[in-house]
Enzyme design. Structure first.
Site, PDB file in Angstrom:
ATOM      1  N   GLU A  47    -106.052 -56.774 -52.834  1.00 56.68           N
ATOM      2  CA  GLU A  47    -106.115 -57.908 -51.910  1.00 56.68           C
ATOM      3  C   GLU A  47    -104.842 -57.858 -51.085  1.00 56.68           C
ATOM      4  OE1 GLU A  47    -106.618 -60.915 -49.668  1.00 56.68           O
ATOM      5  OE2 GLU A  47    -104.950 -61.184 -51.066  1.00 56.68           O
ATOM      6  N   SER A  48    -105.009 -57.667 -49.779  1.00 61.55           N
ATOM      7  CA  SER A  48    -103.842 -57.288 -48.972  1.00 61.55           C
ATOM      8  C   SER A  48    -102.816 -58.416 -48.850  1.00 61.55           C
ATOM      9  CB  SER A  48    -104.279 -56.790 -47.595  1.00 61.55           C
ATOM     10  OG  SER A  48    -105.125 -57.716 -46.963  1.00 61.55           O
ATOM     11  N   CYS A  75    -108.367 -48.587 -48.840  1.00 62.00           N
ATOM     12  CA  CYS A  75    -108.857 -49.957 -48.661  1.00 62.00           C
ATOM     13  C   CYS A  75    -107.690 -50.913 -48.352  1.00 62.00           C
ATOM     14  CB  CYS A  75    -109.692 -50.385 -49.863  1.00 62.00           C
ATOM     15  SG  CYS A  75    -110.818 -51.734 -49.433  1.00 62.00           S
ATOM     16  N   HIS A 160    -113.124 -46.394 -51.436  1.00 66.61           N
ATOM     17  CA  HIS A 160    -112.481 -46.249 -52.753  1.00 66.61           C
ATOM     18  C   HIS A 160    -112.783 -44.882 -53.360  1.00 66.61           C
ATOM     19  CE1 HIS A 160    -110.955 -50.357 -53.560  1.00 66.61           C
ATOM     20  NE2 HIS A 160    -111.843 -50.673 -52.629  1.00 66.61           N
ATOM     21  N   GLU A 162    -111.236 -43.333 -55.494  1.00 59.05           N
ATOM     22  CA  GLU A 162    -110.830 -43.256 -56.913  1.00 59.05           C
ATOM     23  C   GLU A 162    -111.952 -43.718 -57.842  1.00 59.05           C
ATOM     24  OE1 GLU A 162    -110.181 -45.596 -54.866  1.00 59.05           O
ATOM     25  OE2 GLU A 162    -109.975 -47.541 -55.869  1.00 59.05           O
TER      26      GLU A 162
HETATM   27  N1  GLN Z   1    -110.755 -57.216 -48.421  1.00 63.14           N
HETATM   28  C1  GLN Z   1    -109.524 -56.820 -49.039  1.00 63.14           C
HETATM   29  C2  GLN Z   1    -108.325 -57.285 -48.227  1.00 63.14           C
HETATM   30  O1  GLN Z   1    -108.472 -57.662 -47.123  1.00 63.14           O
HETATM   31  C3  GLN Z   1    -109.467 -55.309 -49.241  1.00 63.14           C
HETATM   32  C4  GLN Z   1    -110.580 -54.906 -50.148  1.00 63.14           C
HETATM   33  C5  GLN Z   1    -110.258 -53.760 -51.065  1.00 63.14           C
HETATM   34  O2  GLN Z   1    -109.123 -53.272 -51.138  1.00 63.14           O
HETATM   35  N2  GLN Z   1    -111.255 -53.354 -51.801  1.00 63.14           N
HETATM   36  O3  GLN Z   1    -107.225 -57.257 -48.722  1.00 63.14           O
END
Ligand code: GLN
Length: 180
Positions: A47-48, A75, A160, A162
């Site tokens: 989650e950024s 991601c 992803h 991984e």
């Molecule tokens: N939606 C997430 C974000 O905005 C990223 C999603 C993920 O890393 N799988 O941080």
């Protein structure tokens, strides 16, 4: 070869497992001192906003910017690398770009420079790359949207790699780390 995986938050464990499976030594990175002596670094998904807070809390932004070795962002890791966050790549990420309804999907993705069949890629509330500078090479698209990019020693993918069993992107990353 010693590879770091940023382990403040998110899906770092699967990267650690995949890299170890490919024969790399792996260190989980939580503070700036953990970056010492690494040959490369993975910034995982997650989650950024939370990851940004962790980076600020640990004073990691400057040490990451001056890391100087290959970085592989996946991601939320792609989001971390963009202009608005660490600014390590000349890309602009659009968060949750595929829409809140489509939280997650899989697609066969053709990645320029990666031989063999398309990669089965898992997208989870994924970003895409909405804009990029001239030094950035877009290496994969889904439905006309940029989902992977390379700039010098930086590689960022919206999905992803991984998760699952296809190790080709991690192998390429390790080869880049080894090439130094
Ligand atoms: N939606 C997430 C974000 O905005 C990223 C999603 C993920 O890393 N799988 O941080």
């Amino acid at each position: 070869m010693l590879i770091g995986v940023l382990a403040l938050q998110g899906g770092f464990a699967a990267h650690v497992r995949m890299l170890r499976g490919l024969g790399a030594d792996v260190r989980e990175v939580r503070v700036a001192a953990d970056l010492e002596g690494l040959d490369g670094l993975v910034i995982p998904g997650g989650e950024s906003t939370t990851m940004t807070l962790g980076i600020e809390r640990e004073g990691l932004a400057e040490p990451l910017r001056s890391f100087g070795r290959p970085v592989f962002g996946t991601c939320a890791g792609l989001i971390m690398l963009d202009r608005e966050h660490l600014g390590m790549m000349d890309i602009e990420a659009r968060r949750n770009a595929f829409g809140r309804q489509v939280r997650s999907f899989e697609a066969d993705v053709e990645i320029s420079g990666v031989g063999g069949p398309p990669l089965r890629a898992v997208f989870i509330r994924a970003p895409w790359i909405a804009d990029h500078g001239d030094d950035v090479e877009i290496v994969a698209e889904v439905d006309g949207h940029s989902v992977a990019a390379r700039q010098g020693e930086m590689l960022a993918v919206a999905f992803h790699p991984e998760l699952g069993t296809d190790t080709r992107l991690h192998e390429r990353f390790l080869a880049a780390c080894n090439g130094r």
